[in-house]
Design a protein around this motif. Structure first.
Motif, PDB file in Angstrom:
ATOM      1  N   SER A 147     -39.265  -3.210 -28.571  1.00 25.21           N
ATOM      2  CA  SER A 147     -39.668  -4.455 -27.933  1.00 25.21           C
ATOM      3  C   SER A 147     -40.085  -5.435 -29.020  1.00 25.21           C
ATOM      4  O   SER A 147     -39.374  -5.613 -30.012  1.00 25.21           O
ATOM      5  CB  SER A 147     -40.798  -4.133 -26.946  1.00 25.21           C
ATOM      6  OG  SER A 147     -41.314  -5.286 -26.379  1.00 25.21           O
ATOM      7  N   SER A 148     -41.259  -6.022 -28.890  1.00 24.02           N
ATOM      8  CA  SER A 148     -41.745  -6.996 -29.875  1.00 24.02           C
ATOM      9  C   SER A 148     -43.201  -7.297 -29.558  1.00 24.02           C
ATOM     10  O   SER A 148     -43.639  -7.133 -28.413  1.00 24.02           O
ATOM     11  CB  SER A 148     -40.932  -8.291 -29.747  1.00 24.02           C
ATOM     12  OG  SER A 148     -41.597  -9.362 -30.403  1.00 24.02           O
ATOM     13  N   VAL A 149     -43.922  -7.785 -30.559  1.00 20.81           N
ATOM     14  CA  VAL A 149     -45.269  -8.306 -30.248  1.00 20.81           C
ATOM     15  C   VAL A 149     -45.172  -9.363 -29.154  1.00 20.81           C
ATOM     16  O   VAL A 149     -46.129  -9.605 -28.420  1.00 20.81           O
ATOM     17  CB  VAL A 149     -45.986  -8.934 -31.477  1.00 20.81           C
ATOM     18  CG1 VAL A 149     -46.530  -7.888 -32.408  1.00 20.81           C
ATOM     19  CG2 VAL A 149     -45.088  -9.926 -32.221  1.00 20.81           C
ATOM     20  N   ALA A 160     -36.749 -17.536 -23.740  1.00 21.27           N
ATOM     21  CA  ALA A 160     -35.937 -16.469 -23.137  1.00 21.27           C
ATOM     22  C   ALA A 160     -36.249 -15.129 -23.798  1.00 21.27           C
ATOM     23  O   ALA A 160     -36.336 -14.089 -23.129  1.00 21.27           O
ATOM     24  CB  ALA A 160     -34.452 -16.799 -23.263  1.00 21.27           C
ATOM     25  N   TYR A 161     -36.438 -15.160 -25.106  1.00 19.18           N
ATOM     26  CA  TYR A 161     -36.782 -13.936 -25.844  1.00 19.18           C
ATOM     27  C   TYR A 161     -38.080 -13.341 -25.298  1.00 19.18           C
ATOM     28  O   TYR A 161     -38.168 -12.146 -25.021  1.00 19.18           O
ATOM     29  CB  TYR A 161     -36.924 -14.286 -27.333  1.00 19.18           C
ATOM     30  CG  TYR A 161     -37.189 -13.118 -28.259  1.00 19.18           C
ATOM     31  CD1 TYR A 161     -36.177 -12.213 -28.568  1.00 19.18           C
ATOM     32  CD2 TYR A 161     -38.442 -12.937 -28.854  1.00 19.18           C
ATOM     33  CE1 TYR A 161     -36.412 -11.153 -29.440  1.00 19.18           C
ATOM     34  CE2 TYR A 161     -38.679 -11.895 -29.725  1.00 19.18           C
ATOM     35  CZ  TYR A 161     -37.661 -10.996 -30.022  1.00 19.18           C
ATOM     36  OH  TYR A 161     -37.894  -9.959 -30.892  1.00 19.18           O
ATOM     37  N   CYS A 162     -39.093 -14.190 -25.138  1.00 19.67           N
ATOM     38  CA  CYS A 162     -40.381 -13.704 -24.614  1.00 19.67           C
ATOM     39  C   CYS A 162     -40.231 -13.166 -23.194  1.00 19.67           C
ATOM     40  O   CYS A 162     -40.817 -12.138 -22.843  1.00 19.67           O
ATOM     41  CB  CYS A 162     -41.420 -14.823 -24.632  1.00 19.67           C
ATOM     42  SG  CYS A 162     -42.013 -15.164 -26.284  1.00 19.67           S
ATOM     43  N   ALA A 190     -43.364  -2.023 -30.518  1.00 19.51           N
ATOM     44  CA  ALA A 190     -43.358  -3.487 -30.585  1.00 19.51           C
ATOM     45  C   ALA A 190     -43.613  -3.966 -32.016  1.00 19.51           C
ATOM     46  O   ALA A 190     -44.763  -4.070 -32.443  1.00 19.51           O
ATOM     47  CB  ALA A 190     -44.427  -4.038 -29.632  1.00 19.51           C
ATOM     48  N   PRO A 191     -42.548  -4.239 -32.749  1.00 20.05           N
ATOM     49  CA  PRO A 191     -42.730  -4.716 -34.123  1.00 20.05           C
ATOM     50  C   PRO A 191     -43.231  -6.156 -34.155  1.00 20.05           C
ATOM     51  O   PRO A 191     -42.979  -6.947 -33.248  1.00 20.05           O
ATOM     52  CB  PRO A 191     -41.321  -4.635 -34.723  1.00 20.05           C
ATOM     53  CG  PRO A 191     -40.504  -3.812 -33.780  1.00 20.05           C
ATOM     54  CD  PRO A 191     -41.126  -4.026 -32.426  1.00 20.05           C
ATOM     55  N   GLY A 192     -43.918  -6.462 -35.237  1.00 21.17           N
ATOM     56  CA  GLY A 192     -44.260  -7.849 -35.539  1.00 21.17           C
ATOM     57  C   GLY A 192     -43.165  -8.414 -36.431  1.00 21.17           C
ATOM     58  O   GLY A 192     -41.979  -8.303 -36.105  1.00 21.17           O
ATOM     59  N   ILE A 198     -32.725 -10.375 -38.586  1.00 16.96           N
ATOM     60  CA  ILE A 198     -33.127 -11.296 -37.510  1.00 16.96           C
ATOM     61  C   ILE A 198     -34.085 -12.361 -38.068  1.00 16.96           C
ATOM     62  O   ILE A 198     -34.242 -13.438 -37.510  1.00 16.96           O
ATOM     63  CB  ILE A 198     -33.764 -10.528 -36.319  1.00 16.96           C
ATOM     64  CG1 ILE A 198     -33.501 -11.247 -34.981  1.00 16.96           C
ATOM     65  CG2 ILE A 198     -35.259 -10.327 -36.481  1.00 16.96           C
ATOM     66  CD1 ILE A 198     -33.906 -10.472 -33.723  1.00 16.96           C
ATOM     67  N   ASN A 199     -34.713 -12.055 -39.197  1.00 21.25           N
ATOM     68  CA  ASN A 199     -35.681 -12.971 -39.801  1.00 21.25           C
ATOM     69  C   ASN A 199     -35.160 -13.668 -41.054  1.00 21.25           C
ATOM     70  O   ASN A 199     -35.952 -14.220 -41.821  1.00 21.25           O
ATOM     71  CB  ASN A 199     -36.960 -12.205 -40.161  1.00 21.25           C
ATOM     72  CG  ASN A 199     -37.864 -12.048 -38.955  1.00 21.25           C
ATOM     73  OD1 ASN A 199     -38.040 -12.979 -38.188  1.00 21.25           O
ATOM     74  ND2 ASN A 199     -38.421 -10.863 -38.786  1.00 21.25           N
ATOM     75  N   THR A 200     -33.851 -13.679 -41.260  1.00 24.38           N
ATOM     76  CA  THR A 200     -33.280 -14.251 -42.492  1.00 24.38           C
ATOM     77  C   THR A 200     -33.770 -15.677 -42.733  1.00 24.38           C
ATOM     78  O   THR A 200     -34.189 -16.021 -43.840  1.00 24.38           O
ATOM     79  CB  THR A 200     -31.728 -14.242 -42.414  1.00 24.38           C
ATOM     80  OG1 THR A 200     -31.343 -12.910 -42.119  1.00 24.38           O
ATOM     81  CG2 THR A 200     -31.103 -14.668 -43.729  1.00 24.38           C
TER      82      THR A 200
HETATM   83  C1  BGC Z   1     -39.166 -11.737 -33.879  1.00 23.86           C
HETATM   84  C2  BGC Z   1     -39.300 -12.367 -35.230  1.00 23.86           C
HETATM   85  C3  BGC Z   1     -40.714 -12.847 -35.469  1.00 23.86           C
HETATM   86  C4  BGC Z   1     -41.699 -11.735 -35.185  1.00 23.86           C
HETATM   87  C5  BGC Z   1     -43.167 -12.175 -35.321  1.00 23.86           C
HETATM   88  C6  BGC Z   1     -40.225 -10.677 -33.696  1.00 23.86           C
HETATM   89  O1  BGC Z   1     -40.121 -10.156 -32.419  1.00 23.86           O
HETATM   90  O2  BGC Z   1     -37.885 -11.152 -33.754  1.00 23.86           O
HETATM   91  O3  BGC Z   1     -38.403 -13.457 -35.313  1.00 23.86           O
HETATM   92  O4  BGC Z   1     -40.869 -13.272 -36.802  1.00 23.86           O
HETATM   93  O5  BGC Z   1     -41.503 -11.249 -33.882  1.00 23.86           O
HETATM   94  O6  BGC Z   1     -43.409 -13.357 -34.628  1.00 23.86           O
END
Ligand code: BGC
Length: 260
Positions: A147-149, A160-162, A190-192, A198-200
């Motif tokens: 997932s993601s933070v 949309a991502y959120c 949930a990575p930060g 994806i962060n290039t």
């Molecule tokens: C996103 C990154 C972002 C990170 C911290 C990740 O889920 O893919 O683009 O830098 O969250 O905000």
């Protein structure tokens, strides 16, 4: 080794976090299925790293499968091919994900669909296909969603991502209850901010990067292997009593609020 005799599929494992997860699960003794959408050369790279990392320790092999995880027919074929190749599937890591940066009022339907299809719909139907297999085989299993933070934390300009990651949080909670009677666990990692493709853009923008680092209490971006190690734990029997929860791998980013 924690995963001897297990078969694991990692979506989006031709690069970044997915590649690190595939390598780590292999090091733990699993046979791995490496999925890619449009970079066969990346999948081959993962496969050769998998072979280099685990080849001497155990006789299992990797296998690459092309599938667009935003398409339901593709994810169903991907799961079926994995089962055909290795005879079974125990662990699914739903790692593939995309994001699109735009002001909310400029988001197109095509971009909204692309994000939701890969980050949520594909996860839903890949998990469904695995669960059908496990129920038929009367086997337990493990699902781990990357997932993601931002399943928790707002991320302006990435609406949309959120929404997709928030949906993933509730999907995991819901399925943890529905699948527990069958010995199937499901959790989110949930990575930060992690150093991946994806962060290039961010990595190449010193100003933005500096501001982000200010927000990370541990003072650095994460590495793909920081994420892979918790996935290895969640894929193993050591986490058998853990389901329906989210593990943040973010250097403390989520809980860091400072008055400027
Ligand atoms: C996103 C990154 C972002 C990170 C911290 C990740 O889920 O893919 O683009 O830098 O969250 O905000």
């Amino acid at each position: 080794m924690k995963l001897e005799g297990k078969v694991a599929l990692v979506t989006g494992s031709s690069q970044g976090i997915g590649q690190a997860i595939a390598i780590r699960l292999d090091q733990e003794g699993a046979s791995v299925v490496i999925n890619y959408r449009s970079h066969p050369e990346g999948a081959e790279e993962t496969l050769s790293k998998v072979r280099a990392a685990g080849g001497l320790c155990h006789m299992v092999d990797g296998f690459t499968v092309q599938a667009d995880t935003g398409m339901v027919t593709d994810v169903q074929r991907m799961i079926a091919d994995s089962i055909t190749h290795f005879g079974k599937l125990d662990i699914l890591v739903n790692n593939a994900g995309i994001e699109k940066n735009a002001d909310f009022w400029d988001v197109t339907e095509a971009d909204y669909d692309a994000v939701m299809d890969v980050n949520l719909k594909g996860v839903f139907f890949a998990t469904q296909a695995l669960v059908k297999h496990l129920l038929k085989a009367k086997q337990p299993g493990k699902v781990i969603n990357i997932s993601s933070v931002h399943e928790e934390l707002p991320f302006p300009h990435f609406a949309a991502y959120c929404a997709s990651k928030g949906g993933l949080k509730m999907l995991t909670r819901n399925l943890s209850v529905e699948l527990a009677p069958f010995g199937i666990t499901i959790n989110n990692v949930a990575p930060g901010a992690i150093e991946t493709p994806i962060n290039t853009k961010l990595l190449n923008d010193p100003e933005k990067l500096g501001a982000l680092l200010q927000n990370i209490p541990l003072g650095r971006l994460g590495k793909p292997r920081d994420v892979a190690s918790i996935v290895a734990f969640l894929a193993s029997a050591e986490s058998d009593y853990v389901t329906g929860t989210t593990f943040f791998v973010d250097g403390g980013l989520l809980w860091n609020y400072q008055e400027q």
